[in-house]
Design an enzyme around this catalytic site. Structure first.
Site, PDB file in Angstrom:
ATOM      1  N   TRP A 324    -100.874 -24.157  14.291  1.00 41.26           N
ATOM      2  CA  TRP A 324    -100.940 -22.889  14.788  1.00 41.26           C
ATOM      3  C   TRP A 324    -100.441 -22.046  13.859  1.00 41.26           C
ATOM      4  O   TRP A 324    -101.019 -20.890  13.748  1.00 41.26           O
ATOM      5  CB  TRP A 324    -100.226 -22.774  16.019  1.00 41.26           C
ATOM      6  CG  TRP A 324    -100.060 -21.612  16.802  1.00 41.26           C
ATOM      7  CD1 TRP A 324    -100.731 -21.022  17.711  1.00 41.26           C
ATOM      8  CD2 TRP A 324     -99.118 -20.567  16.417  1.00 41.26           C
ATOM      9  NE1 TRP A 324    -100.257 -19.753  18.136  1.00 41.26           N
ATOM     10  CE2 TRP A 324     -99.347 -19.605  17.272  1.00 41.26           C
ATOM     11  CE3 TRP A 324     -98.030 -20.257  15.732  1.00 41.26           C
ATOM     12  CZ2 TRP A 324     -98.806 -18.218  17.356  1.00 41.26           C
ATOM     13  CZ3 TRP A 324     -97.316 -19.269  15.637  1.00 41.26           C
ATOM     14  CH2 TRP A 324     -97.689 -18.082  16.587  1.00 41.26           C
ATOM     15  N   HIS A 325     -99.609 -22.242  12.853  1.00 40.42           N
ATOM     16  CA  HIS A 325     -99.037 -21.442  12.013  1.00 40.42           C
ATOM     17  C   HIS A 325     -99.988 -21.086  10.917  1.00 40.42           C
ATOM     18  O   HIS A 325     -99.929 -20.014  10.353  1.00 40.42           O
ATOM     19  CB  HIS A 325     -97.695 -21.638  11.518  1.00 40.42           C
ATOM     20  CG  HIS A 325     -96.580 -21.435  12.450  1.00 40.42           C
ATOM     21  ND1 HIS A 325     -96.204 -22.434  13.303  1.00 40.42           N
ATOM     22  CD2 HIS A 325     -95.610 -20.631  12.455  1.00 40.42           C
ATOM     23  CE1 HIS A 325     -94.950 -21.946  14.045  1.00 40.42           C
ATOM     24  NE2 HIS A 325     -94.958 -20.777  13.538  1.00 40.42           N
ATOM     25  N   GLY A 326    -100.935 -21.844  10.576  1.00 37.74           N
ATOM     26  CA  GLY A 326    -101.606 -21.570   9.363  1.00 37.74           C
ATOM     27  C   GLY A 326    -102.643 -22.776   9.058  1.00 37.74           C
ATOM     28  O   GLY A 326    -102.414 -23.901   9.325  1.00 37.74           O
ATOM     29  N   PHE A 490    -100.585 -15.011  10.956  1.00 35.03           N
ATOM     30  CA  PHE A 490    -100.752 -16.069  11.895  1.00 35.03           C
ATOM     31  C   PHE A 490    -101.477 -15.548  13.317  1.00 35.03           C
ATOM     32  O   PHE A 490    -101.571 -16.236  14.342  1.00 35.03           O
ATOM     33  CB  PHE A 490     -99.357 -16.624  12.113  1.00 35.03           C
ATOM     34  CG  PHE A 490     -98.827 -17.052  10.831  1.00 35.03           C
ATOM     35  CD1 PHE A 490     -99.519 -17.668   9.939  1.00 35.03           C
ATOM     36  CD2 PHE A 490     -97.406 -17.034  10.716  1.00 35.03           C
ATOM     37  CE1 PHE A 490     -98.787 -17.900   8.779  1.00 35.03           C
ATOM     38  CE2 PHE A 490     -96.898 -17.250   9.788  1.00 35.03           C
ATOM     39  CZ  PHE A 490     -97.258 -17.931   8.698  1.00 35.03           C
TER      40      PHE A 490
END
Length: 490
Positions: A324-326, A490
């Site tokens: 989800w972050h990257g 993000f």
């Protein structure tokens, strides 16, 4: 539009004045919020406004249809529409190139080389945040935990609410949406506390995070030029950079909402004083960790289906959190590190308690808190290496360098700890981080705002103007490029 920009310094006072002029008229107020939110987001790139509009319309009408039927098949179909549209946008814009690159790289492991080019896709700012926010609305209705709204204007304002639109907190409809049906009276104390929180957020962002970024970026973008001590300094500074950057954004968002009468959820709670990784995740990015708990961990079975499933679910959640972050393997590994350590932490709980009891480490003393706090901080910093590194190769070089090339003689060498910084800038960072710990400690023990309100007006205004002075004089501004918030990507 950035909170730490001149554009926003002009935008917000105009919106604030207009807001309180029309505050008693609910429809006008929500319309103003919606227009202001679309201007705020469209300032970056107006073309991506259509994503927010489509997500808003789809989830509004899906929510109404979900509430109007009890047929399980129909309800699943409607939920699928919401998931398909929202996650479809997220996957296309954020993960298409990642999947292409991973697919090509997987063939190279077997000695075959594929020729494939990535797409020129621009990642819309904040898409991960507002996607999760609006998805929770339809999922809660599907679970019959929430009634849908019939007011499209209020719902649109909820989805696009500009204080927390692009980097959270990720609000639940059950908490934030009802606030768009209430009228508010101007409350001087509430507005003042909101402005103070905004100032504190700007202090964390501009004085600490942006200044630390000068050192961190220099080292992490040129890893071949530095050694173990430089890597260690950069990683520790990144720990404070990302905390002050992200929690600073949350403080500004919560403060902004407060100046307009809205109550946004707390997103950070002094995470670097945690004595376990479990506690760290109760204090760090609270809105995301609780989102994953409620909408992924529990649906996977939570801790109700035996130890193996419990540990597997923890690991899955953190790998997904990393993704989800990257869209990069470095983020996946960052999540996997947290997931693996949490599994170990949970699985060894009873054993650790027995050992710690024998060693006297369970006593509620400052030395014990400091001992465990330092251990968790080191673990978190180790994981931050993968989060910040530009590639897996860089992450390995940095971690290996810290372990094998840590030269004590260079620990206090100015050429090591002043990379990209002037002496005064380094002093400002150190003093600011110390001040941050003191402020957060005092505020946790006693209400800092309450203490301040008891002082004389002259002293209070001295403090207010002092904060503004520090931000303007010591904040990275003017001759430096204005730094975007880290979580915008993000």
């Amino acid at each position: 539009m950035l909170f730490n920009s001149i554009d926003f310094a002009i935008f917000f006072p105009i919106v604030f004045v207009l807001y309180w002029i029309v505050a008693k008229n609910l429809a006008l107020r929500n319309a103003l919020i919606l227009v202001a939110s679309y201007i705020f987001y469209g300032w970056w790139d107006w073309r991506f406004l259509f994503l927010i509009v489509i997500s808003t319309l789809v989830d509004f009408y899906v929510g109404k249809r979900l509430y109007g039927t009890d047929k399980l098949t129909k309800r699943k179909q409607l939920l699928f529409i919401s998931l398909f549209v929202n996650l479809g946008f997220l996957i296309y814009f954020k993960y298409t190139n990642f999947f292409i690159e991973t697919f090509v790289d997987s063939f190279s492991l077997f000695g075959k080389k594929l020729e494939a080019s990535t797409l020129n896709i621009i990642l819309p700012v904040g898409i991960s945040f507002y996607t999760f926010q609006t998805l929770s609305y339809t999922i809660d209705i599907y679970r019959k935990q929430l009634k849908p709204t019939n007011n499209l204007l209020a719902f649109s304002a909820f989805v696009a609410f500009f204080p927390q639109l692009v980097a959270g907190p990720i609000e639940r409809a059950s908490h934030l949406l009802p606030q768009f049906y209430r009228t508010y009276k101007f409350n001087y104390k509430l507005v003042k506390s909101g402005l103070l929180l905004m100032a504190f957020g700007l202090f964390k962002k501009m004085v600490i995070a942006d200044r630390a970024a000068l050192y961190v970026n220099e080292v992490y973008n040129n890893v071949d030029d530095y050694g173990g001590v430089g890597y260690a300094y950069a990683t520790i500074l990144f720990a404070f950079q990302i905390y002050c950057d992200f929690s600073g954004y949350s403080d500004i968002a919560i403060g902004l909402g407060r100046t307009m009468g809205f109550d946004l959820m707390k997103n950070f709670d002094s995470p670097y004083i945690s004595k376990s990784l479990t506690e760290f995740w109760r204090r760090w990015h609270i809105s995301l960790s609780t989102w994953f708990r409620d909408y992924l961990y529990i649906p996977l079975g939570g801790n109700k289906k035996g130890k193996f499933r419990t540990y597997s679910n923890i690991f899955i959640v953190f790998v997904v959190s990393g993704l989800w972050h990257g869209a990069a393997l470095t983020f996946v590994i960052w999540g996997a590190i947290h997931g693996a350590i949490l599994m170990i932490e949970k699985g060894s709980l009873s054993y650790r308690k027995r050992v710690f009891a024998k060693l006297g480490l369970l006593k509620n003393t400052f030395s014990n808190h400091l001992f465990f706090g330092l251990i968790i901080f080191v673990i978190v910093c180790f994981a931050w290496v993968f989060f910040r590194a530009n590639s897996l190769e860089d992450a390995w070089q940095i971690t290996n360098g810290i372990i094998t090339d840590f030269n004590i003689d260079r620990l206090f060498d100015k050429n090591t700890y002043l990379i990209g910084l002037k002496t005064n800038e380094f002093r400002v960072i150190m003093l600011s981080i110390l001040s941050l710990y003191v402020i957060e400690y005092v505020h946790r023990k006693k209400n800092l705002v309450g203490i301040l309100n008891k002082q004389s007006m002259a002293f209070r205004w001295f403090c207010y103007l002092g904060i503004v002075f520090i931000i303007i004089i010591f904040g990275v501004y003017g001759d430096r490029n204005v730094q975007e918030f880290i979580y915008f990507q993000f």
